[in-house]
Write a protein that holds these residues in place. Structure first.
Motif, PDB file in Angstrom:
ATOM      1  N   ALA A   6       0.873  -1.143   0.014  1.00  0.00           N
ATOM      2  CA  ALA A   6      -0.005  -0.245   0.021  1.00  0.00           C
ATOM      3  C   ALA A   6       0.771   1.234   0.021  1.00  0.00           C
ATOM      4  CB  ALA A   6      -0.891   0.039   1.143  1.00  0.00           C
ATOM      5  N   LEU A   7       0.656   2.251  -0.938  1.00  0.00           N
ATOM      6  CA  LEU A   7       1.331   3.453  -0.814  1.00  0.00           C
ATOM      7  C   LEU A   7       0.410   4.456  -0.425  1.00  0.00           C
ATOM      8  CD1 LEU A   7       2.094   6.239  -2.467  1.00  0.00           C
ATOM      9  CD2 LEU A   7       3.927   4.779  -2.126  1.00  0.00           C
ATOM     10  N   ILE A   8       0.697   5.145   0.672  1.00  0.00           N
ATOM     11  CA  ILE A   8       0.095   5.995   1.537  1.00  0.00           C
ATOM     12  C   ILE A   8       0.731   7.287   0.863  1.00  0.00           C
ATOM     13  CG2 ILE A   8      -0.613   6.951   3.780  1.00  0.00           C
ATOM     14  CD1 ILE A   8      -0.958   4.206   4.794  1.00  0.00           C
ATOM     15  N   ALA A   9      -0.158   8.309   0.457  1.00  0.00           N
ATOM     16  CA  ALA A   9       0.237   9.612   0.158  1.00  0.00           C
ATOM     17  C   ALA A   9      -0.280  10.634   1.120  1.00  0.00           C
ATOM     18  CB  ALA A   9       0.024  10.169  -1.258  1.00  0.00           C
ATOM     19  N   ALA A  10       0.308  11.557   1.757  1.00  0.00           N
ATOM     20  CA  ALA A  10      -0.344  12.284   2.775  1.00  0.00           C
ATOM     21  C   ALA A  10       0.467  13.719   2.782  1.00  0.00           C
ATOM     22  CB  ALA A  10      -0.191  11.826   4.207  1.00  0.00           C
ATOM     23  N   GLY A  11      -0.312  14.817   3.059  1.00  0.00           N
ATOM     24  CA  GLY A  11       0.326  16.201   3.154  1.00  0.00           C
ATOM     25  C   GLY A  11       0.922  16.623   4.509  1.00  0.00           C
ATOM     26  N   THR A  13       0.538  18.359   7.298  1.00  0.00           N
ATOM     27  CA  THR A  13       0.083  18.749   8.631  1.00  0.00           C
ATOM     28  C   THR A  13      -0.460  17.636   9.319  1.00  0.00           C
ATOM     29  OG1 THR A  13      -2.395  18.713   7.904  1.00  0.00           O
ATOM     30  CG2 THR A  13      -1.005  20.728   7.478  1.00  0.00           C
ATOM     31  N   GLY A  14      -0.501  17.445  10.750  1.00  0.00           N
ATOM     32  CA  GLY A  14      -0.849  16.638  11.365  1.00  0.00           C
ATOM     33  C   GLY A  14      -2.266  15.859  11.348  1.00  0.00           C
ATOM     34  N   GLY A  15      -3.088  16.750  10.567  1.00  0.00           N
ATOM     35  CA  GLY A  15      -4.244  16.314  10.207  1.00  0.00           C
ATOM     36  C   GLY A  15      -4.411  15.377   9.181  1.00  0.00           C
ATOM     37  N   HIS A  16      -3.573  15.307   8.258  1.00  0.00           N
ATOM     38  CA  HIS A  16      -3.399  14.598   7.233  1.00  0.00           C
ATOM     39  C   HIS A  16      -2.725  13.236   7.732  1.00  0.00           C
ATOM     40  CE1 HIS A  16      -5.206  17.253   4.291  1.00  0.00           C
ATOM     41  NE2 HIS A  16      -4.232  17.981   4.327  1.00  0.00           N
ATOM     42  N   MET A  17      -1.513  13.539   8.353  1.00  0.00           N
ATOM     43  CA  MET A  17      -0.754  12.298   8.635  1.00  0.00           C
ATOM     44  C   MET A  17      -1.079  11.323   9.787  1.00  0.00           C
ATOM     45  SD  MET A  17       2.057  13.185   6.587  1.00  0.00           S
ATOM     46  CE  MET A  17       3.552  12.176   7.293  1.00  0.00           C
ATOM     47  N   PHE A  18      -1.673  12.130  10.698  1.00  0.00           N
ATOM     48  CA  PHE A  18      -2.075  11.002  11.994  1.00  0.00           C
ATOM     49  C   PHE A  18      -3.134   9.955  11.398  1.00  0.00           C
ATOM     50  CE2 PHE A  18      -1.158  14.879  15.129  1.00  0.00           C
ATOM     51  CZ  PHE A  18       0.129  14.579  14.845  1.00  0.00           C
ATOM     52  N   PRO A  19      -4.242  10.371  10.483  1.00  0.00           N
ATOM     53  CA  PRO A  19      -5.020   9.236  10.099  1.00  0.00           C
ATOM     54  C   PRO A  19      -4.133   8.245   9.254  1.00  0.00           C
ATOM     55  CG  PRO A  19      -5.813  11.332   9.333  1.00  0.00           C
ATOM     56  CD  PRO A  19      -4.648  11.548  10.301  1.00  0.00           C
ATOM     57  N   ALA A  20      -3.229   8.968   8.564  1.00  0.00           N
ATOM     58  CA  ALA A  20      -2.417   8.058   7.465  1.00  0.00           C
ATOM     59  C   ALA A  20      -1.610   7.258   8.342  1.00  0.00           C
ATOM     60  CB  ALA A  20      -1.610   8.728   6.682  1.00  0.00           C
ATOM     61  N   GLN A  21      -1.025   7.500   9.493  1.00  0.00           N
ATOM     62  CA  GLN A  21      -0.313   6.681  10.402  1.00  0.00           C
ATOM     63  C   GLN A  21      -1.391   5.518  10.885  1.00  0.00           C
ATOM     64  OE1 GLN A  21       1.577   8.524  13.837  1.00  0.00           O
ATOM     65  NE2 GLN A  21       1.357   6.698  14.954  1.00  0.00           N
ATOM     66  N   ALA A  22      -2.458   6.016  11.324  1.00  0.00           N
ATOM     67  CA  ALA A  22      -3.462   4.853  11.843  1.00  0.00           C
ATOM     68  C   ALA A  22      -3.498   3.838  10.851  1.00  0.00           C
ATOM     69  CB  ALA A  22      -4.731   5.388  12.277  1.00  0.00           C
ATOM     70  N   LEU A  23      -3.788   4.253   9.660  1.00  0.00           N
ATOM     71  CA  LEU A  23      -3.915   3.165   8.626  1.00  0.00           C
ATOM     72  C   LEU A  23      -2.892   2.362   8.376  1.00  0.00           C
ATOM     73  CD1 LEU A  23      -5.624   1.700   6.307  1.00  0.00           C
ATOM     74  CD2 LEU A  23      -5.016   3.426   4.721  1.00  0.00           C
ATOM     75  N   ALA A  24      -1.617   2.800   8.407  1.00  0.00           N
ATOM     76  CA  ALA A  24      -0.243   2.324   8.308  1.00  0.00           C
ATOM     77  C   ALA A  24      -0.227   1.097   9.378  1.00  0.00           C
ATOM     78  CB  ALA A  24       0.909   3.037   8.153  1.00  0.00           C
ATOM     79  N   GLU A  25      -0.774   1.454  10.710  1.00  0.00           N
ATOM     80  CA  GLU A  25      -0.433   0.523  11.550  1.00  0.00           C
ATOM     81  C   GLU A  25      -1.357  -0.718  11.285  1.00  0.00           C
ATOM     82  OE1 GLU A  25       0.501   3.930  15.173  1.00  0.00           O
ATOM     83  OE2 GLU A  25      -1.538   3.351  14.711  1.00  0.00           O
ATOM     84  N   VAL A  26      -2.641  -0.488  10.859  1.00  0.00           N
ATOM     85  CA  VAL A  26      -3.551  -1.598  10.407  1.00  0.00           C
ATOM     86  C   VAL A  26      -2.871  -2.414   9.698  1.00  0.00           C
ATOM     87  CG1 VAL A  26      -5.803  -2.370  10.001  1.00  0.00           C
ATOM     88  CG2 VAL A  26      -5.396  -0.555  11.749  1.00  0.00           C
ATOM     89  N   LEU A  27      -2.458  -2.007   8.704  1.00  0.00           N
ATOM     90  CA  LEU A  27      -1.869  -2.376   7.333  1.00  0.00           C
ATOM     91  C   LEU A  27      -0.678  -3.465   7.764  1.00  0.00           C
ATOM     92  CD1 LEU A  27      -2.348   0.250   4.547  1.00  0.00           C
ATOM     93  CD2 LEU A  27      -3.418  -2.050   4.554  1.00  0.00           C
ATOM     94  N   LEU A  28       0.172  -2.856   8.457  1.00  0.00           N
ATOM     95  CA  LEU A  28       1.322  -3.532   8.867  1.00  0.00           C
ATOM     96  C   LEU A  28       0.932  -4.864   9.622  1.00  0.00           C
ATOM     97  CD1 LEU A  28       3.541  -0.821   9.751  1.00  0.00           C
ATOM     98  CD2 LEU A  28       3.948  -2.068   7.802  1.00  0.00           C
ATOM     99  N   GLY A  99      -4.814   8.252  -0.861  1.00  0.00           N
ATOM    100  CA  GLY A  99      -4.325   9.544  -0.537  1.00  0.00           C
ATOM    101  C   GLY A  99      -5.214  10.109   0.790  1.00  0.00           C
ATOM    102  N   PHE A 100      -4.510  11.029   1.477  1.00  0.00           N
ATOM    103  CA  PHE A 100      -5.253  11.716   2.432  1.00  0.00           C
ATOM    104  C   PHE A 100      -5.138  13.127   2.586  1.00  0.00           C
ATOM    105  CE2 PHE A 100      -4.216   7.504   4.457  1.00  0.00           C
ATOM    106  CZ  PHE A 100      -5.367   7.491   5.331  1.00  0.00           C
ATOM    107  N   GLY A 101      -4.899  13.707   1.278  1.00  0.00           N
ATOM    108  CA  GLY A 101      -5.015  14.890   1.022  1.00  0.00           C
ATOM    109  C   GLY A 101      -3.763  15.882   1.239  1.00  0.00           C
ATOM    110  N   GLY A 102      -3.852  16.943   0.740  1.00  0.00           N
ATOM    111  CA  GLY A 102      -2.838  17.847   0.810  1.00  0.00           C
ATOM    112  C   GLY A 102      -1.873  17.896  -0.330  1.00  0.00           C
ATOM    113  N   TYR A 103      -1.137  18.921  -0.727  1.00  0.00           N
ATOM    114  CA  TYR A 103      -0.535  19.042  -1.813  1.00  0.00           C
ATOM    115  C   TYR A 103       0.602  17.877  -2.156  1.00  0.00           C
ATOM    116  CZ  TYR A 103      -3.086  23.283  -2.938  1.00  0.00           C
ATOM    117  OH  TYR A 103      -3.876  24.147  -3.061  1.00  0.00           O
TER     118      TYR A 103
END
Length: 361
Positions: A6-11, A13-28, A99-103
Motif C-alpha cells: 500500500a502506498l500512502i500519500a499524505a500532506g 500537517t498532522g491532520g493528514h498525517m495522523f490518520p495516515a499513520q493509523a491506517l499504516a499501523e493496521v496494514l502492517l 491519498g489523505f489530502g494535501g499538495y
C-alpha cells in the motif's frame, strides 16, 4: 516481495498525517508492506509511523500560495514529482494508492491515475480540501471522516470516521473524572501548527476564573515557539500551574486525564476527543479552506459534546464564561463527555482497511 504493498500519500500537517499513520499501523499488523509518500513538512509529523514504513520525500508545490516565481515554478515541480512517482511505481508496483489530502499527495495520486492502479482517498474534514476535491471523481472510493461531508456533485462517499493512532485507540472510552474538589486538568491545543489566538486569549480567560478554582488548575498549553515565553509569564502572573510546550507528543494521555479541552476543531483533534470522550470548547480556524473547521465542530456542538465559540466573538470574558460553565457543573461535564464518546469511531482505521482490501484484489 512478500505481502501486498500500500502506498500512502499524505500532506504536510498532522491532520493528514495522523490518520495516515493509523491506517499504516493496521496494514502492517495484517502483513502488508507500507510506503509513505510526503514532503519535507509532512516528514516532520512522520516520527510516530512504525519503523517498517518506508518513507519517500516527493517534489510538490501549490499554485495557490507563494510569490510569482513560486507559482510559475509549481507546475514544473509537480510534474517532476509525478514522473518520479511513476518511476517508483514501475520499480515496485503498489496494490493500492491511498491519498489523505494535501499538495504532497498530487504526485502519487496522479501517477496512480495515469497507470490505472487501484486508488482511493480519505477526506478528514466536513468540507473537502482542494486536492481531494480534484481527485474525488477520479478514484475508486471516497472515504469520509466527518459526516456529513460536502462532496462534489456526482461523488458518493462512505463514512468510515477518522482513523486514530494506536496511542489514541488504547485510551478509547477512558472513564471521565468529573470536575470536583481535586485537580482540574485543562488541555489547550491549537492543532499541529499551533494557534496564536489561543495564546492571546486563553491565559487571560483562565486567570479570570474564580479565585478558589485557580489553585486546582493544571493547564497543558501547546503554544507556538514565538509565543512560549509570554504564555508562561501570563500563567505565572495568574498563579496557575501550567506546562507550556510548542508540541506535545503525548496528546492522547493528556486528553485522557483532562476535565476540559480547549482546541481548534481540526479533524484529528475531533477524532481524538470523540474516541476518548472529553468535553471541549472548540474554536474553529476562521481561515480554514471553505470554513471546514466549523463543519467539523458542528456535529459535536449539536450533540451537546462541545461548546463552539467562533473566533469572531472570542474574547477572554466569553471563554471564561464557557470554561466555568463546564468546570463548575459536574453533571453537565459528564453529559458532554458521554455525548462526545457517542460520536467516536474507534474502529475507523479498521473500516478504512476493509475498503482497502476490497479494492486491492
Amino acid at each position: 516481495m512478500a505481502g501486498k504493498l500500500a502506498l500512502i500519500a499524505a500532506g504536510g500537517t498532522g491532520g493528514h498525517m495522523f490518520p495516515a499513520q493509523a491506517l499504516a499501523e493496521v496494514l502492517l499488523a495484517e502483513g502488508w508492506r507500507v510506503k509513505l509518500s510526503t514532503d519535507d513538512r509532512g516528514a516532520l509529523y512522520a516520527g510516530g509511523f512504525p519503523a517498517a514504513v518506508e518513507r519517500s520525500i516527493v517534489a510538490s508545490a501549490t499554485t495557490a500560495r507563494g510569490g510569482v516565481l513560486g507559482k510559475l515554478a509549481a507546475p514544473f515541480k509537480i510534474a517532476s514529482g509525478v514522473l518520479a512517482a511513476r518511476r517508483g511505481f514501475r520499480a515496485d508496483k503498489p496494490d493500492i494508492v491511498v491519498g489523505f489530502g494535501g499538495y504532497p499527495t498530487i504526485p502519487a495520486m496522479s501517477a496512480a491515475l495515469t497507470m490505472r492502479l487501484p486508488r482511493m482517498i480519505h477526506e478528514q474534514n466536513g468540507v473537502m480540501g482542494r486536492v481531494n476535491r480534484a481527485f474525488a471523481a477520479r478514484v475508486d472510493t471516497v472515504a469520509c471522516g466527518t459526516w456529513p461531508t460536502e462532496l462534489p456533485q456526482g461523488v458518493h462517499g462512505i463514512h468510515t470516521g477518522n482513523p486514530v493512532r494506536a496511542s489514541v485507540k488504547d485510551r478509547a472510552g477512558t472513564p471521565y473524572r468529573v470536575p470536583g474538589d481535586g485537580p482540574l486538568h485543562i488541555v489547550v491545543i491549537g492543532g499541529s501548527q499551533g494557534a496564536r489566538v489561543l495564546s492571546d486569549v486563553v491565559p487571560a480567560a483562565i486567570a479570570a476564573l474564580p479565585t478558589e478554582m485557580r489553585p486546582r488548575l493544571r493547564v497543558a498549553h501547546q503554544a507556538r515557539k514565538e509565543d512560549h515565553d509570554r504564555v508562561v509569564a501570563a500563567y505565572r502572573a495568574a498563579g496557575v500551574t501550567a506546562e507550556v510546550r510548542h508540541f506535545f507528543d503525548d496528546v492522547p494521555a493528556r486528553f485522557a486525564e483532562a476535565q476540559l479541552v480547549v482546541a481548534r476543531s481540526g479533524a484529528s483533534t475531533i477524532a481524538d476527543l470523540t474516541v476518548i470522550g472529553r468535553p471541549s470548547i472548540l474554536i474553529p480556524l476562521p481561515t480554514a479552506t471553505n470554513d471546514h473547521q466549523t463543519a467539523n465542530a458542528r456535529p459535536l456542538a449539536d450533540a451537546g459534546a462541545a461548546l463552539m465559540l467562533p473566533e469572531s466573538v472570542l474574547d477572554a470574558e466569553s471563554l471564561t464564561r464557557d470554561m466555568h460553565a463546564v468546570l463548575s457543573d459536574p453533571s453537565r461535564a459528564s453529559a458532554m463527555a458521554a455525548a462526545a464518546l457517542s460520536l467516536g469511531r474507534p474502529d475507523a482505521a479498521r473500516r478504512l482497511y476493509d475498503l482497502v482490501t476490497e479494492l486491492a484484489v
